[in-house]
Write a protein that holds these residues in place. Structure first.
Motif, PDB file in Angstrom:
ATOM      1  N   TYR A   1       0.958  -1.139  -0.224  1.00 31.32           N
ATOM      2  CA  TYR A   1       0.117  -0.129  -0.090  1.00 31.32           C
ATOM      3  C   TYR A   1       1.016   1.383  -0.030  1.00 31.32           C
ATOM      4  N   LEU A   2       1.762   1.175   1.073  1.00 29.12           N
ATOM      5  CA  LEU A   2       2.522   2.551   1.030  1.00 29.12           C
ATOM      6  C   LEU A   2       3.612   2.662  -0.356  1.00 29.12           C
ATOM      7  N   CYS A   3       3.771   1.619  -1.017  1.00 26.00           N
ATOM      8  CA  CYS A   3       4.631   1.828  -2.529  1.00 26.00           C
ATOM      9  C   CYS A   3       3.625   2.244  -3.642  1.00 26.00           C
ATOM     10  N   GLU A   4       2.268   1.716  -3.453  1.00 25.64           N
ATOM     11  CA  GLU A   4       1.352   1.884  -4.624  1.00 25.64           C
ATOM     12  C   GLU A   4       0.453   3.095  -4.345  1.00 25.64           C
ATOM     13  N   GLU A   5       0.005   3.318  -3.235  1.00 24.13           N
ATOM     14  CA  GLU A   5      -1.333   4.050  -3.140  1.00 24.13           C
ATOM     15  C   GLU A   5      -0.840   5.399  -2.099  1.00 24.13           C
ATOM     16  N   ALA A   6      -0.144   4.966  -1.222  1.00 18.65           N
ATOM     17  CA  ALA A   6      -0.091   6.263  -0.023  1.00 18.65           C
ATOM     18  C   ALA A   6       0.494   7.479  -0.868  1.00 18.65           C
ATOM     19  N   SER A   7      -0.183   8.310  -0.163  1.00 17.59           N
ATOM     20  CA  SER A   7       0.440  10.015  -0.517  1.00 17.59           C
ATOM     21  C   SER A   7       1.208  10.412   0.743  1.00 17.59           C
ATOM     22  N   GLU A   8       1.999  11.691   0.420  1.00 20.67           N
ATOM     23  CA  GLU A   8       2.966  11.988   1.405  1.00 20.67           C
ATOM     24  C   GLU A   8       1.856  12.574   2.606  1.00 20.67           C
TER      25      GLU A   8
ATOM     26  N   PRO B   1      -8.318   2.748   7.903  1.00 21.77           N
ATOM     27  CA  PRO B   1      -9.179   2.516   6.894  1.00 21.77           C
ATOM     28  C   PRO B   1      -8.715   2.729   5.406  1.00 21.77           C
ATOM     29  N   ALA B   2      -7.471   3.305   5.237  1.00 22.55           N
ATOM     30  CA  ALA B   2      -6.995   3.397   3.873  1.00 22.55           C
ATOM     31  C   ALA B   2      -6.397   2.081   3.315  1.00 22.55           C
ATOM     32  N   VAL B   3      -5.979   1.417   4.442  1.00 21.88           N
ATOM     33  CA  VAL B   3      -5.217  -0.014   4.083  1.00 21.88           C
ATOM     34  C   VAL B   3      -6.695  -1.087   4.053  1.00 21.88           C
ATOM     35  N   ARG B   4      -7.439  -0.823   4.623  1.00 18.95           N
ATOM     36  CA  ARG B   4      -8.599  -1.784   4.753  1.00 18.95           C
ATOM     37  C   ARG B   4      -9.278  -1.529   3.276  1.00 18.95           C
ATOM     38  N   ASN B   5      -9.626  -0.478   2.496  1.00 24.04           N
ATOM     39  CA  ASN B   5     -10.150  -0.128   1.438  1.00 24.04           C
ATOM     40  C   ASN B   5      -9.095  -0.879   0.482  1.00 24.04           C
ATOM     41  N   PHE B   6      -7.804  -0.587   0.616  1.00 20.17           N
ATOM     42  CA  PHE B   6      -6.982  -1.243  -0.340  1.00 20.17           C
ATOM     43  C   PHE B   6      -7.049  -2.863  -0.342  1.00 20.17           C
ATOM     44  N   THR B   7      -7.097  -3.354   0.816  1.00 25.19           N
ATOM     45  CA  THR B   7      -7.267  -4.776   0.897  1.00 25.19           C
ATOM     46  C   THR B   7      -8.441  -5.182   0.184  1.00 25.19           C
ATOM     47  N   VAL B   8      -9.699  -4.543   0.274  1.00 20.07           N
ATOM     48  CA  VAL B   8     -10.979  -5.037  -0.485  1.00 20.07           C
ATOM     49  C   VAL B   8     -10.750  -4.877  -2.067  1.00 20.07           C
ATOM     50  N   LYS B   9      -9.884  -3.911  -2.364  1.00 30.67           N
ATOM     51  CA  LYS B   9      -9.801  -3.794  -3.908  1.00 30.67           C
ATOM     52  C   LYS B   9      -8.929  -5.017  -4.245  1.00 30.67           C
ATOM     53  N   LEU B  10      -7.893  -5.341  -3.638  1.00 32.81           N
ATOM     54  CA  LEU B  10      -6.708  -6.533  -4.124  1.00 32.81           C
ATOM     55  C   LEU B  10      -7.769  -7.864  -4.005  1.00 32.81           C
ATOM     56  N   LEU B  11      -8.537  -8.206  -2.986  1.00 33.39           N
ATOM     57  CA  LEU B  11      -9.233  -9.104  -2.857  1.00 33.39           C
ATOM     58  C   LEU B  11     -10.351  -9.465  -3.830  1.00 33.39           C
TER      59      LEU B  11
END
Length: 625
Positions: free
Chosen positions: A573-580, A589-599
């Motif tokens: 997530y930190l490499c692909e999606e996270a902003s500064e 919540p951001a990692v949770r949403n990212f996980t749903v998208k991956l699944l």
């Protein structure tokens, strides 16, 4: 590895055969510190407001803000009025009556180690006492006071969050049963901190009552120990470090629930559903829980830990003589390190005395057996006959006992009955440990399918189906986490052995892990445990996996898999999606949403969502590194 522990007695057994009213109005004469008489709350407040430390801080704040000392004094008095308890025996008696009715309905038994209570009674008479229970449910602080009242011990004063104070009627009743209310964070408010710390220290110095608080700061939604908060622990140790008392006794208390009242609520919070606000109306709406069975509770009062003994050779107390004791001073680095080490030691003591029920082992086995494929693909999980599940549970019982776990195992096997294919819970008479958790595991005849939320068919959209199934998965995983402390150290070593055995050419050969450069007490403990279990052989600075130990190593490696996956997903997530501009509040919540998208995209392998149990700690770990 097995240690001697006290025997338990069911305190509800007598309550079921005697008058609840007579119990509530029994003669209550607890012995206090050095036989002192109970102190009135008005006297306690006066002692705090006229203390040298508070006067010093009031003058400091007055100089910094330009306000008069009188105005600051009034503000301090208002803070204390909002904070302080007003312990009244009449309210305690009401709670004793009401809780007896509730406990007899909710629980089959409440087991307490009476030897631990005898040790506590002696400790209260000798030194100021701090009670440190584990925190898995709102029931914890009610249960603690109920037990101490039952056994005629001094009732504790309990640090509680402001959330409870907002509950009409209930908040004041909690205050009159010994709760004092504090803010979740002080935000650098010098005056509030001074009032709070002096209030706690005054009660300790004078032995007015045992002080009770939760080391973890909040309920563990994952049933896994949280990183201890050391602010309040610093405060209760300060009177000893400054020579104001001879010693302080810290008493770890382990509370183990067979079934937790908030199990589904915790899972939903982990999935992003906001925590319900504490309210009186919400309490009455929750009365439907009285119709359910929550099994048994085990409460283990550990041995009192002497701060004086712990500090010998660790803290130089002469440093506290260099200025007047009433002047607040930030603890030195050495003192902070000492307090932190004590906090982790106390958490470890809580873990070691947690009582594990058979369902904890069954949950561990069922999670590993039934989630080996993509959650949303139509697949049939591998069936497990009742005989297979029983055999595996008995094997696991031997493993956890060999690792020193505190296991309560009534009878020879956790399940009784014929040969039935089970995935999760088959609600038939005799399958007690599965039937107690029907909200977690479901059986849909004739086929066994993926978990669904209790009480209805699966939602329509893939995302809703995913989140619905995740509630039951996370609820079950929270019970699995209760045994995690037993497996953690050997599981880390088993994972290292697995990694070494699958290495490339030039790396350690299969089955062998070089260990000559690795030191540490945890590593040595893990080596000893796995060698004693027969999973590893040790020879000439090498550890070699045995054929007999393959099932053990495979099970231990699988226990850590969700947590390792959590670290991987956060990195991704930190490499692909996270902003500064990402803040800590938005991280989970951001990692949770990212996980749903991956699944949903099929880019993440199971076990689905299990790593949500450790996201906050993943952030803490990466920040520390």
């Amino acid at each position: 590895m097995l240690k001697k522990r006290d025997d338990f007695e069911d305190m509800l057994e007598e309550r079921r055969s005697s008058s609840d009213l007579k119990y509530a109005f029994k003669c209550y004469t607890p012995v206090l510190y050095k036989g002192m008489p109970p102190c009135k709350t008005t006297v306690l407040k006066s002692m705090v407001l006229h203390s040298d430390q508070l006067r010093y801080v009031i003058n400091q704040v007055s100089k910094e803000t330009g306000e008069s000392a009188g105005a600051i004094q009034e503000e301090a008095s208002a803070i204390l009025e909002e904070m302080a308890h007003r312990l009244q025996l009449s309210t305690v008696r009401f709670f004793a009556f009401a809780l007896t009715k509730a406990f007899k309905t909710l629980f089959r038994s409440i087991h307490v180690n009476e030897e631990g209570l005898q040790r506590l009674q002696q400790a209260i008479q000798d030194h100021p006492v701090v009670l440190l229970p584990s925190h898995r449910s709102y029931m914890d602080f009610l249960l603690m006071s109920y037990i101490l009242y039952t056994y005629d011990l001094a009732l504790p004063v309990i640090a509680a969050g402001m959330d409870f104070m907002g509950m009409k009627f209930v908040g004041e009743m909690l205050r009159m049963s010994g709760a004092f209310f504090i803010r979740r964070s002080f935000g650098g408010d010098k005056l509030y901190w001074a009032v709070f710390s002096e209030y706690v220290k005054t009660m300790l110095r004078n032995g007015m009552a045992p002080v009770e608080f939760f080391l973890e700061g909040t309920r563990s939604r994952t049933c896994k120990s949280l990183t201890p908060k050391i602010g309040l622990l610093n405060i209760v140790m300060e009177p000893f470090l400054k020579g104001e008392v001879f010693d302080v006794s810290l008493v770890p208390v382990s509370i183990s629930y067979e079934r937790i009242l908030e199990e589904s609520l915790y899972a939903r919070e982990l999935l992003g559903v906001p925590k319900p606000k504490e309210s009186t109306s919400g309490l009455f709406k929750a009365r439907k829980v009285l119709s359910e069975d929550y099994g048994s509770i085990h409460v283990y009062f550990g041995h009192a830990v002497s701060v004086r003994t712990l500090s010998e050779g660790r803290v130089d107390r002469r440093q506290f003589n260099l200025q007047p004791r009433f002047i607040p001073k930030k603890p030195s680095e050495d003192t902070q390190g000492f307090v932190s080490a004590v906090a982790y030691r106390l958490v470890r003591s809580q873990e070691e005395n947690m009582v594990l029920m058979p369902w904890v082992l069954l949950a561990s086995l069922l999670l590993q057996a039934h989630y080996r494929g993509p959650l949303l693909e139509p697949h049939r999980p591998q069936g497990m006959t009742l005989e297979e599940l029983t055999q595996r549970a008995v094997w696991l019982r031997g493993l956890v006992r060999g690792l020193g776990a505190f296991l309560h195992w009534p009878g020879e096997t956790p399940l009784e009955g014929g040969r039935t294919t089970v995935t999760g819970c088959v609600c038939e008479r005799g399958y007690r440990y599965l039937c107690l958790h029907t909200a977690v595991w479901c059986h849909r005849s004739p086929d066994v399918g993926p978990l669904l939320p209790a009480g209805g068919p699966g939602p329509a959209s893939p995302e809703e189906r995913l989140l619905g199934a995740a509630v039951a998965v996370l609820s079950c995983a929270s019970y699995r986490n209760q045994v995690l402390h037993v497996f953690l150290r050997p599981a880390l070593l088993a994972t290292a052995v697995h990694t070494a055995s699958s290495g490339k050419k030039g790396e350690p050969r299969p089955g062998v892990l070089p260990c000559c450069h690795v030191t540490g007490r945890d590593f040595e403990e893990a080596c000893q445990q796995l060698v004693q279990s027969g999973a590893l052989q040790a020879s000439q600075q090498q550890l070699t996996a045995t054929d007999r130990g393959e099932p053990t190593l495979a099970f231990l490696t699988a226990m850590l898999e969700p947590f390792l996956q959590g670290y991987q997903v956060v990195c991704r997530y930190l490499c692909e999606e996270a902003s500064e501009s990402l803040t800590e509040k938005l991280f989970v919540p951001a990692v949770r949403n990212f996980t749903v998208k991956l699944l949903l995209a099929g880019n993440l392998s199971p076990p689905p969502f299990l790593f949500l149990l450790c996201l906050s700690f993943v952030l803490y770990t990466y920040t520390s590194l």
